[in-house]
Design a protein around this motif. Structure first.
Motif: not given
Length: 391
Positions: A148-156, A360-364, A381-391
């Motif tokens: 079992s694998f997933r390609i996006m983050g989980h609800d926890d 689980n996907l690492k660092d979603p 944008v939260l997580g995924g290695g870096a926080k992106a600024a809002a547009h």
């Protein structure tokens, strides 16, 4: 002499054409068909999501075949074997077995957690990898199945982010939770409550509906008396739209917050002007900030003549990752594919694809959206290695 001179080139040309044709036929006969399964709701109320997933996976198949892939020295042709799980857990188990019986070497699916959880055992018993493109319930990968694998983050993680956002950013003090009692909705609601409490917030009421609820008058009348300053829904877009419309009709001005199932064109169409008060957290980066997002968007529109509904890029990455595993393992043996997936690391459309020990996907990444001017606008944008600024 003229007659002989004319016949020789024609004879030579015929021989060349015959040899080329024979070689093509021989190659086609030697070509191994490799089936990749897709399990999703292709009929019913969520069919638009299922078709979106199918379209995304098919693009990955097409891209792979365009490179004339070879495994163990022989040409292969990848094909998609689609099955309709109708978003129903019992049907999901049935179609999972059907895909196993068709000898698929991996499966993209299922869409919702309620289907992925029971189907996972079928795939595990057969030793076949399952990559869920959008099932966010953590319980899916907590069953101990190495397939079992997933390609996006989980609800926890998503619930923790959303709970913190409700308390720290929205400054909500009187929070009411509604969940639809599905595996997805209930799991998300419970994780949201934990996130709220971990950040010092308070949930003053927890109401229950079902995923078939159309009239929310009963629970909303009860909620109105509690004077909430925020309502959270553990559910999906087709539930959120009538809920927010009814909230406005009853003059409940509290904003609606959701996660992992709101951000779609369908919600905007169904909710209308009432949707302007909605905020949602969705797993993954927004399309235009995915590493391969803009190019994929253009490819999708050119092929299917329609915009992406929701999760097509994740289905593309799920299928492409199964294909990459066959190439890295140089094999179509499902056991070797599973082993390769546990160690794989590749750049996908949605971001870096690599899995932790649970699958689980690492660092979603997660994205906060708000409806502004009738469209979903990116707030953060939260997580995924870096926080992106809002547009």
């Amino acid at each position: 002499m003229k007659k002989t001179t004319l016949l020789l080139p024609i004879a030579a040309l015929s021989a060349t054409l015959f040899a080329t044709l024979f070689a093509g036929v021989a190659q086609a006969q030697d070509e191994q068909v490799v089936l990749i399964g897709l399990a999703a709701p292709l009929t019913g109320g969520s069919a638009r999501i299922g078709k979106d997933l199918e379209n995304g996976a098919q693009l990955a198949i097409d891209d792979a075949n365009a490179k004339h892939p070879v495994i163990a020295g022989k040409p292969v042709l990848y094909k998609l074997a689609s099955a309709d799980d109708q978003s129903d857990p019992r049907t999901a188990v049935t179609v999972a077995q059907q895909l196993v019986d068709r000898h698929v070497i991996g499966v993209v699916g299922h869409w919702n957690t309620g289907c992925s959880v029971p189907a996972a055992r079928v795939y595990h018993d057969a030793g076949i990898a399952q990559i869920a493109p959008a099932s966010t319930g953590h319980q899916y990968t907590l069953q101990g199945f190495d397939t079992s694998f997933r390609i996006m983050g989980h609800d926890d993680d998503g619930g923790a982010y959303t709970g913190a956002y409700a308390v720290k950013t929205l400054k909500a003090q009187r929070i009411v939770v509604i969940d639809d009692q599905t595996a997805f909705g209930a799991g998300l609601a419970n994780q949201f409550i934990k996130g709220v409490q971990a950040n010092g917030g308070t949930v003053i009421d927890h109401q229950y509906v079902t995923d078939k609820t159309i009239d929310f008058s009963g629970v909303l009348t009860e909620i109105k008396s509690k004077r909430p300053d925020l309502v959270f829904l553990g559910g999906i877009d087709v539930e959120a739209a009538p809920l927010v419309r009814r909230m406005r009709q009853l003059h409940i001005q509290a904003p609606l917050l959701g996660a992992g199932g709101f951000v779609s064109q369908t919600f905007l169409k169904l909710a209308g002007p009432a949707g302007e008060s909605v905020t949602a957290l969705e797993p993954g980066r927004p399309l235009q900030r995915m590493p391969g997002g803009p190019a994929f968007d253009a490819q999708y529109r050119a092929r299917w003549h329609a915009p992406i509904e929701l999760h097509a890029p994740f289905a593309y990455d799920a299928a492409a990752t199964i294909i990459a595993a066959t190439q890295q393992a140089n094999s179509t043996d499902p056991k070797k594919i599973v082993a390769t997936l546990h160690a794989i690391r590749r750049d996908g459309v949605t971001g870096t694809i690599a899995f932790d020990a649970q699958g689980n996907l690492k660092d979603p990444a997660y994205t906060i959206y708000q409806v502004r001017g009738g469209t979903w606008a990116v707030v953060d944008v939260l997580g995924g290695g870096a926080k992106a600024a809002a547009h």
